[in-house]
Design an enzyme around this catalytic site. Structure first.
Site, PDB file in Angstrom:
ATOM      1  N   ASP A 134      20.848  30.527 125.750  1.00  0.00           N
ATOM      2  CA  ASP A 134      20.224  30.989 126.140  1.00  0.00           C
ATOM      3  C   ASP A 134      18.791  31.392 125.249  1.00  0.00           C
ATOM      4  OD1 ASP A 134      21.737  32.712 127.148  1.00  0.00           O
ATOM      5  OD2 ASP A 134      19.737  33.347 128.834  1.00  0.00           O
ATOM      6  N   GLU A 164      22.043  35.082 129.459  1.00  0.00           N
ATOM      7  CA  GLU A 164      22.697  36.409 129.237  1.00  0.00           C
ATOM      8  C   GLU A 164      21.161  37.490 128.595  1.00  0.00           C
ATOM      9  OE1 GLU A 164      22.996  39.286 125.429  1.00  0.00           O
ATOM     10  OE2 GLU A 164      21.829  37.798 125.658  1.00  0.00           O
TER      11      GLU A 164
END
Length: 530
Positions: free
Chosen positions: A160, A224
């Site tokens: 991400d 994350e």
């Protein structure tokens, strides 16, 4: 007796005391000279001690790791390089944006999962590799080695990225445009280059017939940027439930710094052996609302703005030398010119001076202290209505020696206004420091591989100033390292989570070379502890 005789007698009688006084005076002169000599020699002796320590100084774990010839050289063909660049471009074009735990791009993450087998067909078809989806969008690869007695390790990254405002960029943030030798796009630095580099290195190894001896894992979390509580945490839980014991972990979090360390002309590869913990603090003020034509002396916005301003004008105390950043500068000592080498070899004396010098630049100030960043401010509903409340969010990245309780007390003292309510919205515990001694297998393999690919670069331990997914893997291993071989200049620091994020095409090829060589170096049956 004549007057002359009486006078002579008086002189004779007085003579012995005068001689005694002269002797005492001479004695005092000699004593004073001796004290002066000692006082003058002490600084000289002190200076000599500093110089002796400087030029005989050897940091802990300063031994160069053994250099072994790789079974397969990291020489890539033009076709390899074209495929590598195209694979990373395709990954960057998939907007895997995370905004909050309830707001992330599900369809993009699903698309990314379908994309990986297309660009890395050998990895997904290899009998040595088992792939599985964790928590719907994260990925876990198990690579089976031929020698089960060798403890496995894990390479991690995340898929991400943070949001990007198109209008602020020179090129569209998800276009993956190549300009002047640089690939632009969100994720080129944080952290798709790492994820794609790992699989690209493995793909090229397997295509060339490489058979791993040491088993290892690859874990890609999908969240994350919003805490990793679904991605990395579940990957770690799955491995833990299977009884997996890991020798070490390598994740993102540090890099090769070019021109950032003061007084040093060489590039520095910093392997972060720990990272800062974080605390998100909410500030709120409630006050009377009303019509803007009849304002009170202070509004909720004004009160909160004053509190925020105080926090920005009063940084947290310097703590340089009390954490893993000390090892960084001790390792740099032999490379520094005079008198910087004297200063760094004697941090027990000069740490306050060094910290004052470092706090002048944002990139090094973060190594010195707990940092304060006001990230959100919410207030007001209409231009002619006095807001009844105001809220702000402040993100603190704690120095490893700084405790949360101490931070909260300091925040209260700085704001010094009971009208401002202080609340801990989120915090993470401090991360223990991993070993960087000569017998620390993981650290030494990373260090050796850096030397293979970047022979002119200085390698040191250090501190990651951000938070990473490594904290979710603490139950699997105590040896947690953070390093990706991307080269960052001062200006590039602000591209991370900022505008015009980019990586040079050549640097990305070196990232792939690093993992290509790293997997081979990790296969050794070394005498270092596992």
């Amino acid at each position: 007796m004549s007057e002359w005789q009486l006078l002579q007698r008086r002189v004779d009688v007085a003579a012995p005391p005068s001689q005694g006084r002269m002797k005492r005076t001479k004695g005092r002169v000699r004593s004073t000279a001796l004290v002066a000599l000692l006082l003058l020699s002490l600084p000289l002796a002190f200076l000599a001690a500093l110089l002796i320590r400087t030029y005989t100084f050897e940091p802990a774990a300063g031994r160069q790791p053994p250099t072994r010839g790789a079974a397969l050289a990291a020489n890539f063909t033009p076709a390899d390089r074209k495929q590598m660049l195209g694979a990373l471009q395709g990954a960057v074009r998939i907007p895997t944006v995370s905004r909050s735990p309830t707001d992330f791009n599900v369809s993009a993450l699903q698309q990314f999962g379908r994309y990986l087998p297309k660009v890395f067909p050998t990895v997904f078809s290899s009998s040595f590799v088992h792939h599985e989806i964790i928590a719907n969008y994260s990925h876990l690869f198990t690579i089976f080695g031929s020698n089960s007695t060798l403890a496995p390790y894990i390479l991690t990254a995340h898929l991400d990225v943070v949001p990007a405002i198109k209008e602020e960029w020179e090129v569209p943030p998800f276009s993956a445009e190549v300009r002047d030798g640089y690939l632009y796009g969100r994720g080129t630095l944080d952290d798709k280059l790492s994820a794609m580099g790992i699989l690209q290195g493995l793909e090229l190894l397997l295509k060339r017939g490489y058979k791993p001896r040491r088993s290892f894992y690859i874990g890609f979390g999908h969240d994350e940027e919003i805490g990793g509580n679904n991605g990395a945490r579940n990957i770690a839980s799955v491995l833990k439930s299977r009884g997996v014991e890991i020798a070490f972990l390598l994740d993102e979090g540090s890099s090769i710094f070019d021109g950032i360390i003061p007084g040093l002309g060489k590039q520095v590869a910093m392997i972060a052996t720990s990272e800062k913990s974080s605390a998100t603090i909410g500030l709120s003020v409630t006050a009377l609302s009303g019509h803007a034509s009849i304002p009170p002396k202070e509004t909720s916005i004004g009160i909160l703005a004053a509190a925020v301003s105080k926090l920005e004008r009063n940084p947290m105390p310097r703590m340089f030398g009390q954490g893993p950043e000390r090892g960084l500068f001790e390792h740099l000592t032999p490379q520094l010119p005079f008198p910087m080498n004297v200063v760094m070899a004697n941090l027990w004396l000069f740490a306050p001076l060094v910290s004052r010098m470092m706090e002048k630049k944002p990139s090094t100030n973060s190594l010195v202290r707990t940092t304060t960043a006001v990230t959100e401010f919410h207030a007001g509903i209409k231009s002619n209505v006095i807001a009844s409340s105001a809220k702000a969010t402040v993100n603190f990245r704690l120095h490893p020696a700084h405790k949360l309780e101490e931070l909260l007390q300091q925040i209260r003292q700085i704001i010094s206004d009971e009208r401002v309510k202080i609340k801990v919205l989120k915090s993470s515990p401090p991360i223990p420091m991993s070993s960087y001694e000569d017998d620390a297998f993981g650290y030494q393999v990373i260090k050796e591989t850096i030397g293979n690919i970047f022979p002119e670069v200085i390698v040191t331990p250090g501190l990651c100033t951000a938070s990473t997914d490594t904290r979710h893997y603490q139950n699997l291993t105590s040896e947690l390292y953070r390093f990706v071989p991307m080269i960052l200049k001062e200006e590039d620091i602000f591209r991370l989570h900022g505008v015009n994020e980019r990586i040079s095409v050549r640097n990305y090829e070196d990232v792939v070379r690093f993992y290509f060589r790293f997997i081979q170096n990790s296969d050794c049956q070394c005498s270092t502890r596992l």
